[in-house]
Write an enzyme that holds these catalytic residues in place. Sequence first.
Site, PDB file in Angstrom:
ATOM      1  N   HIS A 127       0.822  -1.213   0.000  1.00  0.00           N
ATOM      2  CA  HIS A 127       0.000   0.000   0.000  1.00  0.00           C
ATOM      3  C   HIS A 127       0.858   1.265   0.000  1.00  0.00           C
ATOM      4  O   HIS A 127       0.431   2.301  -0.509  1.00  0.00           O
ATOM      5  CB  HIS A 127      -0.973  -0.014   1.183  1.00  0.00           C
ATOM      6  N   GLY A 141       5.067   5.662  -4.768  1.00  0.00           N
ATOM      7  CA  GLY A 141       6.296   4.875  -4.688  1.00  0.00           C
ATOM      8  C   GLY A 141       6.645   4.462  -3.264  1.00  0.00           C
ATOM      9  O   GLY A 141       5.969   4.850  -2.306  1.00  0.00           O
ATOM     10  N   ASP A 155       8.147   5.130  -0.453  1.00  0.00           N
ATOM     11  CA  ASP A 155       8.779   6.300   0.162  1.00  0.00           C
ATOM     12  C   ASP A 155       8.295   6.560   1.583  1.00  0.00           C
ATOM     13  O   ASP A 155       8.487   7.647   2.112  1.00  0.00           O
ATOM     14  CB  ASP A 155       8.526   7.547  -0.704  1.00  0.00           C
ATOM     15  N   THR A 165      -2.642 -23.621   5.113  1.00  0.00           N
ATOM     16  CA  THR A 165      -1.395 -23.355   5.860  1.00  0.00           C
ATOM     17  C   THR A 165      -1.301 -21.849   6.118  1.00  0.00           C
ATOM     18  O   THR A 165      -0.500 -21.146   5.509  1.00  0.00           O
ATOM     19  CB  THR A 165      -0.144 -23.825   5.068  1.00  0.00           C
ATOM     20  N   ASP A 207       4.060 -20.208   1.472  1.00  0.00           N
ATOM     21  CA  ASP A 207       4.253 -21.322   0.538  1.00  0.00           C
ATOM     22  C   ASP A 207       3.357 -21.089  -0.677  1.00  0.00           C
ATOM     23  O   ASP A 207       2.768 -20.013  -0.812  1.00  0.00           O
ATOM     24  CB  ASP A 207       3.919 -22.658   1.231  1.00  0.00           C
TER      25      ASP A 207
END
Length: 329
Positions: free
Chosen positions: A64, A70, A72, A248, A253
Amino acid sequence: MAAPPLLLLAFLTFLPFSFSQSKLSPDYYSKTCPQFQETMGHVVSEKQSTSPNTAAAVLRLFFHDCAVEGCDGSILISSTSFNKAERDAEPNLLLPGDAFDVVVRAKTALELQCPGIVSCSDILATAVRDLVSMVGGPKYSVPLGRKDGLESNAARVEGNLPSPTMPLSKIISLYASKGFSVQEMVALAGARTIGFSQCKEFSNRLFNFSKSSDSDPAYSHKYAEALKKLCANYTQDPSMSAYNDVMTPEKFDNMYYQNLQKGLGLLSVDQDLAVDERTKPFVDLYASNSTAFFQDFALAMEKLSVYKVKTDREGEVRRRCDHFNNVNL
Ligand code: HEM
Ligand SMILES: *[C@@H]1O[C@H](CO)[C@@H](O)[C@H](O)[C@H]1NC(C)=O
Ligand SMILES: *[C@@H]1O[C@H](CO)[C@@H](O)[C@H](O)[C@H]1NC(C)=O
Ligand SMILES: *[C@@H]1O[C@H](CO)[C@@H](O)[C@H](O)[C@H]1NC(C)=O
């Protein structure tokens, strides 16, 4: 002898924005804050062991952050009476406090060791990398030297983040607009092999789904029944949540993709990925080959972690991650 460095300096100053990421380096702090990696490792593993959902929370927080302005640290900024910050925009309201907390803890520790040196955006990117491998995911490298952004505006969030009920075509074009392919989008969605989603994010698939069916028939029958029970009270108790990966839930995974093939994908977007002809081939690949998933996830995360980063004077090293330096507290 003095001319070449000067020329070089002039050249670097005028490098276009998109070259910023090439200024990052894995050993950016090796002289100025040699304990950086070790301190990060300590803080992050302590937090993860006391709050096991930290890895998922931080991974989502990072996505997010990067998707808006970007990577930052703009998502870490608190709102003030003059500025409604990104974190208070609707899609960010569910981001868990644990995710912000681990960044604050790392910043506090690092400010004691090397004051004013390490940016909040580097802390966040590094925390994600450490946490992903801590819960079983792939290791990847995170080059450093990001500066923290000077803006955080809630109004910039909308249109930059996908929502779980967005049509897949819209999600694909959103990623494309940021330079990410369909395959990279599918690989990144595999992050939802850990963590939770609140009932309201998928309740549309459970209750009153269509005239002929109360719940989405794409759900496995047993799964839908269990989710209905779990979410029966969600309007009274909005914190009711389900594991993203019911098989899981705490392990990183490729089970997320195997679930999608069996009607165990939680959100609408999950189900869409499994059936749309543009995305299904990658879901099938990652479900059957965990090496391929780990490789592609690692590459996509490396790419995400340098997305529109700011360097040098494009940003600052914040003293506190939740405030710009020019704000009086
Ligand atoms: C296809 C676009 C995506 C959509 C529509 C989407 C949507 C969502 C939604 C609605 C939730 C539930 C949040 C909650 O109820 O608290 C969620 C959780 C999560 N998402 Fe995504 N997401 C997307 C892509 C990604 C990406 C790219 C990442 C990271 C690389 C990611 C990582 C996660 C994680 C780890 C969680 C669990 C968070 C927790 O347990 O606190 N997602 N996502
Ligand atoms: C289900 O949807 C129908 C048609 O939109 C509506 O009339 C009805 O009140 C809804 N029922 C519930 C329980 O929300
Ligand atoms: C739902 O809420 C009611 C009333 O608040 C409560 O009696 C019941 O135990 C709750 N059920 C679940 C599954 O949480
Ligand atoms: C799984 O993917 C890896 C990495 O792309 C590849 O080298 C390997 O051959 C694949 N394994 C199978 C059984 O297809």
